[in-house]
Write a protein that holds these residues in place. Structure first.
Motif, PDB file in Angstrom:
ATOM      1  N   VAL A   1       1.706   9.639  -2.568  1.00 53.13           N
ATOM      2  CA  VAL A   1       0.936   8.768  -1.656  1.00 53.13           C
ATOM      3  C   VAL A   1      -0.267   8.137  -2.365  1.00 53.13           C
ATOM      4  O   VAL A   1      -1.400   8.216  -1.898  1.00 53.13           O
ATOM      5  N   CYS A   2       0.016   7.478  -3.489  1.00 52.63           N
ATOM      6  CA  CYS A   2      -1.084   6.949  -4.302  1.00 52.63           C
ATOM      7  C   CYS A   2      -1.668   5.674  -3.711  1.00 52.63           C
ATOM      8  O   CYS A   2      -2.755   5.255  -4.102  1.00 52.63           O
ATOM      9  N   GLY A   3      -0.954   5.047  -2.758  1.00 50.71           N
ATOM     10  CA  GLY A   3      -1.524   3.885  -2.081  1.00 50.71           C
ATOM     11  C   GLY A   3      -1.640   2.650  -2.951  1.00 50.71           C
ATOM     12  O   GLY A   3      -2.352   1.703  -2.597  1.00 50.71           O
TER      13      GLY A   3
ATOM     14  N   ARG B   1       0.903  -1.165   0.000  1.00 55.01           N
ATOM     15  CA  ARG B   1       0.000   0.000   0.000  1.00 55.01           C
ATOM     16  C   ARG B   1       0.929   1.198   0.000  1.00 55.01           C
ATOM     17  O   ARG B   1       1.144   1.836   1.021  1.00 55.01           O
ATOM     18  N   CYS B   2       1.464   1.506  -1.159  1.00 54.99           N
ATOM     19  CA  CYS B   2       2.673   2.331  -1.234  1.00 54.99           C
ATOM     20  C   CYS B   2       2.414   3.813  -0.932  1.00 54.99           C
ATOM     21  O   CYS B   2       1.561   4.460  -1.546  1.00 54.99           O
ATOM     22  N   THR B   3       3.183   4.306   0.021  1.00 53.11           N
ATOM     23  CA  THR B   3       3.178   5.738   0.330  1.00 53.11           C
ATOM     24  C   THR B   3       4.630   6.233   0.395  1.00 53.11           C
ATOM     25  O   THR B   3       4.946   7.124   1.169  1.00 53.11           O
ATOM     26  N   LEU B   4       5.464   5.635  -0.425  1.00 52.18           N
ATOM     27  CA  LEU B   4       6.893   5.956  -0.347  1.00 52.18           C
ATOM     28  C   LEU B   4       7.220   7.369  -0.816  1.00 52.18           C
ATOM     29  O   LEU B   4       8.237   7.922  -0.429  1.00 52.18           O
ATOM     30  N   CYS B   5       6.370   7.938  -1.672  1.00 51.22           N
ATOM     31  CA  CYS B   5       6.692   9.277  -2.189  1.00 51.22           C
ATOM     32  C   CYS B   5       5.512  10.206  -1.961  1.00 51.22           C
ATOM     33  O   CYS B   5       4.430   9.771  -1.568  1.00 51.22           O
ATOM     34  N   PRO B   6       5.686  11.503  -2.225  1.00 47.81           N
ATOM     35  CA  PRO B   6       4.610  12.466  -1.931  1.00 47.81           C
ATOM     36  C   PRO B   6       3.332  12.277  -2.746  1.00 47.81           C
ATOM     37  O   PRO B   6       2.320  12.893  -2.429  1.00 47.81           O
TER      38      PRO B   6
HETATM   39  S1  SF4 Z   1       3.912   7.045  -7.041  1.00 51.04           S
HETATM   40 FE1  SF4 Z   1       2.670   5.813  -5.631  1.00 51.04          FE
HETATM   41  S2  SF4 Z   1       3.496   3.755  -5.884  1.00 51.04           S
HETATM   42 FE2  SF4 Z   1       5.050   5.127  -6.707  1.00 51.04          FE
HETATM   43  S3  SF4 Z   1       6.447   5.562  -4.997  1.00 51.04           S
HETATM   44 FE3  SF4 Z   1       4.873   7.182  -5.022  1.00 51.04          FE
HETATM   45  S4  SF4 Z   1       3.340   6.478  -3.583  1.00 51.04           S
HETATM   46 FE4  SF4 Z   1       4.554   4.680  -4.144  1.00 51.04          FE
END
Ligand code: SF4
Length: 297
Positions: A13-15, A6-11
């Motif tokens: 935060v698309c999940g 449930r990816c929130t690694l970057c701004p």
């Molecule tokens: S774009 Fe979405 S899936 Fe890709 S790193 Fe950012 S939050 Fe994660």
């Protein structure tokens, strides 16, 4: 559950559930690398004589309309590898004489990269690690990298949220990037060079001057200088190349003029930026000037 589920690694935060599909960055939870090689086109204190050991990761969380690397950032290029193979690649670059390991656009693979760095370091990696980024990073993810990165090399692309929205679909870019840069700086501090003039630690902030947007470039430089003073290096780049015609952004359909670039670099000198790099001509290879004193222009 991994960070990819449930990816929130970057701004963004698309999940996205990257164990089953792709996020806005275009990537699943499988590490993908488009190129790994000795690279001579970075600032001289990173390139040295042998080149920077550069690893280009596929995917990107920004989506700039004028992207200069579309094949890598949003194309199908790239080879799927494991974190263990990435660790081997780091060590192979070190064996080839790389001056550093240079991670290009790695945010969406941060957990894999940390695993690879742990393995490579336990297997003998001693080079400084450079984190080369578009600047659109979350502070939480950057904190995962504390202790792993020696040199941060982020972009600072925009000051105006409306421009950031129009060109990179990220109205929050100016605020997000400045918070990210502060976190990066808190990890590495003021620049440290070795006896050969190679950077061992510190931060270089890159800014690509866009045709027709000189005022925003000057605002970016002012904000950087107000925030970091002489404790970071600023690399002012003129290499913008139109990849096609842009009916909605006609100014981006041409190259930057010398007058525009001079206006920006003159401004940098006028506000007292002394630690910086300039570019001349179209090829960055020969054109970065090491330790260029902008006040001397
Ligand atoms: S774009 Fe979405 S899936 Fe890709 S790193 Fe950012 S939050 Fe994660």
């Amino acid at each position: 559950m991994t960070a990819y589920a449930r990816c929130t690694l970057c701004p963004r935060v698309c999940g996205a559930d990257r164990t089953k599909g792709r996020g806005v960055c275009g990537e699943t939870d499988v590490l993908r690398v488009s190129r790994a090689s000795l690279h001579l086109w970075e600032e001289p204190c990173l390139t040295g004589t042998n080149g920077s050991g550069t690893v280009f990761f596929t995917g990107c969380n920004l989506g700039c309309v004028y992207c200069q690397n579309e094949g890598i950032s949003h194309g199908s290029h790239g080879k799927e590898i494991t974190p263990d193979r990435l660790a081997e690649i780091f060590l192979e670059l070190q064996a080839q004489g790389a001056e550093n390991i240079n991670l290009v656009t790695a945010v969406h693979f941060t957990p894999h990269v940390i695993r690879a760095l742990d393995k490579a370091k336990s297997d003998g990696l001693t080079l400084p690690v450079v984190y080369n980024s578009g600047g659109y990073e979350s502070v939480e993810t950057l904190r995962m990298l504390r202790g792993y990165i020696d040199i941060y090399l982020p972009d600072c692309k925009y000051h105006d949220p409306a421009l950031a929205a129009a060109l990179s679909r990220a109205a929050d870019y100016p605020a997000v990037a400045m918070a990210a840069l502060k976190e990066m700086f808190s990890q590495v501090g003021a620049p440290v060079f070795d006896e050969r003039g190679m950077m061992r630690r510190g931060m270089i902030v890159r800014h690509l001057v866009l045709p027709g947007h000189v005022d925003d470039s000057m605002a970016v430089l002012q904000a950087l200088h107000d925030t970091f003073g002489d404790d970071v290096y600023v690399s002012i780049m003129n290499q913008y190349t139109p990849v096609r015609k842009f009916p909605n952004h006609k100014e981006l359909s041409r190259k930057l003029t010398r007058y525009e670039y001079k206006k920006v670099t003159d401004f940098a000198a006028s506000i007292g930026i002394v630690n910086g790099f300039l570019q001349y001509g179209e090829a960055a290879a020969e054109s970065f000037i090491p330790d260029f004193d902008l006040r001397g222009v």
